[in-house]
Design a protein around this motif. Sequence first.
Motif, PDB file in Angstrom:
ATOM      1  N   LEU A 144       0.830  -1.202   0.000  1.00 19.97           N
ATOM      2  CA  LEU A 144       0.000   0.000   0.000  1.00 19.97           C
ATOM      3  C   LEU A 144       0.865   1.254   0.000  1.00 19.97           C
ATOM      4  O   LEU A 144       0.580   2.228  -0.697  1.00 19.97           O
ATOM      5  N   ALA A 145       1.954   1.222   0.779  1.00 13.90           N
ATOM      6  CA  ALA A 145       2.845   2.381   0.801  1.00 13.90           C
ATOM      7  C   ALA A 145       3.502   2.569  -0.564  1.00 13.90           C
ATOM      8  O   ALA A 145       3.660   3.702  -1.035  1.00 13.90           O
ATOM      9  N   THR A 146       3.850   1.459  -1.205  1.00 14.45           N
ATOM     10  CA  THR A 146       4.448   1.566  -2.534  1.00 14.45           C
ATOM     11  C   THR A 146       3.479   2.244  -3.504  1.00 14.45           C
ATOM     12  O   THR A 146       3.853   3.164  -4.240  1.00 14.45           O
ATOM     13  N   ALA A 147       2.228   1.804  -3.466  1.00 12.55           N
ATOM     14  CA  ALA A 147       1.228   2.397  -4.350  1.00 12.55           C
ATOM     15  C   ALA A 147       1.052   3.883  -4.047  1.00 12.55           C
ATOM     16  O   ALA A 147       0.961   4.720  -4.954  1.00 12.55           O
ATOM     17  N   PHE A 148       1.024   4.190  -2.768  1.00 16.20           N
ATOM     18  CA  PHE A 148       0.854   5.593  -2.372  1.00 16.20           C
ATOM     19  C   PHE A 148       1.986   6.455  -2.930  1.00 16.20           C
ATOM     20  O   PHE A 148       1.750   7.508  -3.527  1.00 16.20           O
ATOM     21  N   TYR A 149       3.228   5.991  -2.771  1.00 14.64           N
ATOM     22  CA  TYR A 149       4.355   6.817  -3.214  1.00 14.64           C
ATOM     23  C   TYR A 149       4.492   6.816  -4.740  1.00 14.64           C
ATOM     24  O   TYR A 149       4.965   7.791  -5.315  1.00 14.64           O
ATOM     25  N   LEU A 150       4.066   5.734  -5.390  1.00 13.80           N
ATOM     26  CA  LEU A 150       4.038   5.770  -6.857  1.00 13.80           C
ATOM     27  C   LEU A 150       3.151   6.921  -7.311  1.00 13.80           C
ATOM     28  O   LEU A 150       3.495   7.682  -8.218  1.00 13.80           O
ATOM     29  N   ALA A 151       1.999   7.040  -6.654  1.00 12.98           N
ATOM     30  CA  ALA A 151       1.057   8.084  -7.043  1.00 12.98           C
ATOM     31  C   ALA A 151       1.559   9.461  -6.615  1.00 12.98           C
ATOM     32  O   ALA A 151       1.558  10.410  -7.392  1.00 12.98           O
TER      33      ALA A 151
END
Lengths: 416, 973, 84
Positions: A44-51
Amino acid sequence: MQFSAWEIIKQGLTGNKGWKPHWRDPEPKSAYDVIIIGGGGHGLATAFYLAKEHGITNVAVLEKGYIGGGNVGRNTTIVRANYGLPGNSEFYSHSLKLWEGMEQELNYNTMMSQRHVLNLCHSDGQRDAFTRRANTMLIQGDDAEVLSRRQVRDYAPFLNFDNERFPIRGGLLHRRGGTARHDAVAWGYARGADMRGVDIIQNCEVTGFRIEQGRIKGVETTRGFIGAGKVGMAVAGRTTQVGQMAGLRLPIESHVLQAFVTEGLKPIIPGVVTFGMGHFYLSQSDKGGLVFGGDLDFYNSYAARGNLPAVEHVMQAGMSMVPMIGKARVLRSWGGIMDMTMDGSPIIDRTPVEGLFLNGGWCYGGFKAVPGSGHVFAHLIATGNHHKASTKHLLNRFETGHVIDEETTGAQPNLH
Amino acid sequence: MRLQGFGQIDRSSPVRFEFDGRSYGGFAGDTLASALLANDIRLIGRSFKYHRPRGIVTAGSEEPNALMTIGQGAAANPNTRATTQELYDGLVARSQNAWPSLGLDVMEVNDLLAPFLGAGFYYKTFMWPKAIWEKLYEPVIRHAAGLGALSGQDDGQSYDTGFLHCDLLVIGSGPAGLMAALTGARAGKRVILAEEDFAFGGRLNAEAEEVAGQPGPAWVASVIAELAAAPNVRLMRRTTVTGAYDGGTFGALEQVAEHLPSLPQGAPRATFWRIAAGRTVLAGGAHERMIAFRDNDRPGVMQASAVRSYLHRYGVAPGRKVAVFTNNDDGWRTAADLIAAGVTVTAVIDPRAHTQHDLPCRMIHGGVVTRAHGRLGLDNITVRKPDGAEIKVDADCLAVSGGWNPSVHLTCHMNGRPDWSEDIAAFVPRPGAVPGLIAAGAANGMFSTHGALRSGAQAAAEALDIKPIKVPQAEDATFEITPFWHVEGPGRAFLDPQNDVSVKDVKAAHQENFRSVEHMKRYTTLGMATDQGKLSNVGALAIMARLTGRDIPEVGTTTFRPPYTPVPIAAFAGRAARDTFRPHRLTPSDALSRERGAEFIEAGLWHRAAWFPQPGEDWLAACNRETTMVRETVGVADVTTLGKIDIQGPDAAVFLDRVYTNMFSTLKVGRVRYGLMLREDGFVMDDGTCARLGDQHYVMTTTTAAAGQVMVHLQFCQQVLWPELDVRFISVTDQWAQFAVAGPKARDLIRDVVAEDVSDESFPYMGCGAVTVLGVPGRLFRISFSGEHAYEVAVPARYGDALARALTERAEALGGGLYGMEALNVLRIEKGYITHAEIDGRVTADDIGMGRMVSAKKDCVGKVMSERPGLHGPERCQLVGLRPLNPDAAALHAGAHLFALKAEITPDTDQGWLSSACYSPTFGHRIAYAFLKNGRARHGETVRVVDRTKGTETLCDVTAPMFYDQEGGKLRG
Amino acid sequence: MRLTCPLCGPRDVREFSYRGDAVLTDRPTTPEGFHDYVHIRENPAGPHDELWHHGAGCGGWLKVRRDTVTHEVLSVALAREARS
């Protein structure tokens, strides 16, 4: 919707009818720019920072069960940056800085509380090792203090200073360390990612990879094929199984680590205390439960539950160093499945499959790594290059000998 | 209110107890809860979040509200369930979580703020300003949270642990459990019957029922008498089976002294048993569940079954005017029993339109209770009749039955999930969820007494593969229930009373997309209270099922985790607590060392003498004196702690060649060689000397720290890798007492105690052999860890103390004496010997300058992996010596880091670290060992030693890692 | 958990220590195999051949087949006799 005290008052006065889902439950699209496998903290953190950091919002997080159901929801919530070796030191330092701004960044109270982490030492050799580690931390720009026995007694008088078996000879105090509300970290990143357009898809298990000419094309799931040019794995506890579907052979064993919480008690343990010789660590949650844990159960396991010898060892260590907790009643024990690597440090790297990235092997240190891991993994996926805070967590380091062995125990995962 | 003619309490044994500072009376056989109810005390606690007034809800261990602190001072025992606490004379109980008093609790303001404090409110606020969280918000929250308080002191009480083994473990001693135990007992099986209560019998003690024509308790007594007389049965009261684990292992907590005014001399307060059971029958009964309606948490609202427990077992009517709210036959039974006892029943309200029940009291079929009234205690209830009209009904106690949940918990401990049974509208254990365990009786959804008796006998027979025994006569009614969970309406209807989770909170969780069971639980905290959701989980699942349009089993069930009921940390630990957490290993010279006033240091599990201070000496003065003593005369040190492994057999030499990097097959008999051992991953595991006492006989020494690890490693190598080698070995660490005798006068001393010739010809440097030591067969090794002419002399351990004294006496006569670990450490640093400070598990043979010791002529464990490219080259840190430019420099300590002279201090410019450092009295300044990047090529360079923990920087010259007697003349001289 | 030691009989797991995958019995004879031997593990979710040491008993190394999902012990043999 922005969370705030005002919003709570406004909603409270109008019957709390206006609260919205913290994240949507969208149907999966046929393809995404990036797929993240695993709706735990790291995914989830990865997705957040990708965005947020890279503007990549056409992203799906695929979770086989419910988000936050793995280790981010079953740990002892400790946050710290007190590692001693290059590779880990800069990474956890980076992660701690992200923790310190997390709540404002996410607009979600993850209850990050910098209530200190104190490691006890009981021998000259251990104190020397702490001094070396403290210097690493200080040179890294983090905080560390090596305390004498008297300073430890002033700081934590509730410890057992009459213990002759493991006399307290000092400690390593890390004031910026502490605890956080584990579930809220997963939910906060989920909400933050969702708000930026990421699709969080629960009950969607990846059953295979579509790989053509060594390049990733997408994933097969229980809800059909989903295409993507880039896929990131963040499936701690199941890294071997998911990796095997892509042909990866990994230096990982899965082990169970148990943890415990007592009934609620009035505040009595101020920060986090660790008794390394007994593999014991203790803190108290905001709800009042003593939260503590110890060593692995020692055998490979995917059962997410353990046995009594490890339970009793933890309690014995606790009764050795903090006997005043003896009457606290253990309310619940649980187990998490740890990806134990051969050197005890994580892997954040590309894989031999082009476009497939691996984030795993967090051993029992994954929770504190969540923001840092998401941040550097997003950087790797988005740019193809390792973030400067994570240049040494390479998959081939076991072959080359560039291992990062904090526990000094070598290629035996259950000893890390 | 106490009723005459009821109960199994001992009215001839009145006791006094105290609750919140007031004295009350009760009887032996009461629980604290029954005695409080007998004294008409209904308000007993405050809830966790809203601090709402709360009363006793249950009569068992599932109690969510009646948690109290029992006892005072260090012995105070917080969060004790009044419903399981046996009453004793002088018991002192205090309510918790209320200030200034239970009746007037200022934190009750939270209840008024409830609209703002719903599920998960804290995730949405307290974020600004950032710095205030730790300083203000969190301390306030922490202070308000928590239930009871630990005393903060070590109570000094002991606990115990133990193992038990049986063919059949029976959990619970109600009708099913008793029949199961009887079945096993009569077949001659080893049976353990564990009962969490202080009385056997389960609900037979709480009902007006007959078994085999006798009153329930009388039948229980007859069965217990038979079991007690059987030598193959162990009856365990006050014993809760808390967890199911692998291989038929169960954890069980036996309360030994909770019911006693003081701990009997020598007795543990509790014993935690690990029971290895061949088979298990779970007959733990069921828990009655509540129905959610507005303000259903008012003191006086109770389980209908608890009302019967108080009536029949304790002779207590929990109210004078009791109403009943039930969706099944159980509530009706409560009403009938109360009426029979002469207690006024003001109404029975059943949401079912029709039942066949007919009692001489007001009956409202098709009605529901919409609200309870009375803040500190129930006054009356609002009932909505089928026509929609609302009426008030007087009641100071409302008995509620929403059906029963079998106690499936243990069957979930190994990740099993229960099955939903439509017949009883509840989860039942899934067969096989715990291998070898069969559920019986109410725990398996069999709610009639005869059914329970029958299923207990059958379960045991099936488990043990024997014939069932005859089942006595008893009530055998069918159980009828129409699921009914929640009365819709305004206000808060509580599901989890302790954690203040209401139906509204579950709805909020649904609205905010916390819809999976685990999300709901974690967001609302439902089921996370001390009862682990025993009362609340199923009701909440039902609400979520309705909101999501699914049925209950689709929504799922949360995981039940051990322990079944909370277990004190101290009980799990048993006697391995405080100083006895781990064994204390004492050296043969321990008594002598203590006589000489030694200070001790821990080395592994050993206590080793660190230094022997003379009057006026601090540790450094003592260490300097001892070091100089060894350098100038002779010193004696106990080195028994070093691991000693006796290795014999035709293939002993081949074996050692494979586990050491260097050759041992070429070692001559009567000689000793230093050896280095790697792990298979190529890093150094351990070092030490190995002596060849005969052609097929070696004695290996290991470091103290790695003795166990090396022994296991050798066993691994021999049994797993090379079982074809004919070699045997055994640890003799404890069999031989061994002492180092070091210094220029070492030979003078040794000559005095060893019968044989010890000239350079007979015992040259690195020589060894069997000798006679003061008339005792011993061994002598001419080896040195100090750089001096030195020996290690060994005798059977029983002579260790005597030899220590003999050596010390003679050394002192020569101007020497005992030296401890501190001096030993200084001596070895001066001389350039390493310990685990250097070989810390991350260094290679090459790093410590022993690359050439990895023989090119043969394979050995770790050789291949030690050749990995990352373990060689200028990026590796290599062992060097450091000498401060300024001899007075005091700041040279292990753990400091190294930097080049002009470099900025950053992680990237970090060049290494100090592994060992000391003041050298021999040289008059501090010296150190360090690991420096590419260090061997940098001898002569000046580096900065940076210790940020002390704020110091010291310039040092890089030297070879050996300061003293580099030619080695003293060793051989 | 309990293991039945071929020499000592059924014993509590406390008496044993764990080493890992039984692949360790097959020490390579050439350098190429060592990275896999030391580091790479199948790590199955299901039956697993693994090595245990009866340290508080006979000192024997045991090859145990055990299910990593259920923890069920399927077989136990002395490692010296069970080498493939």
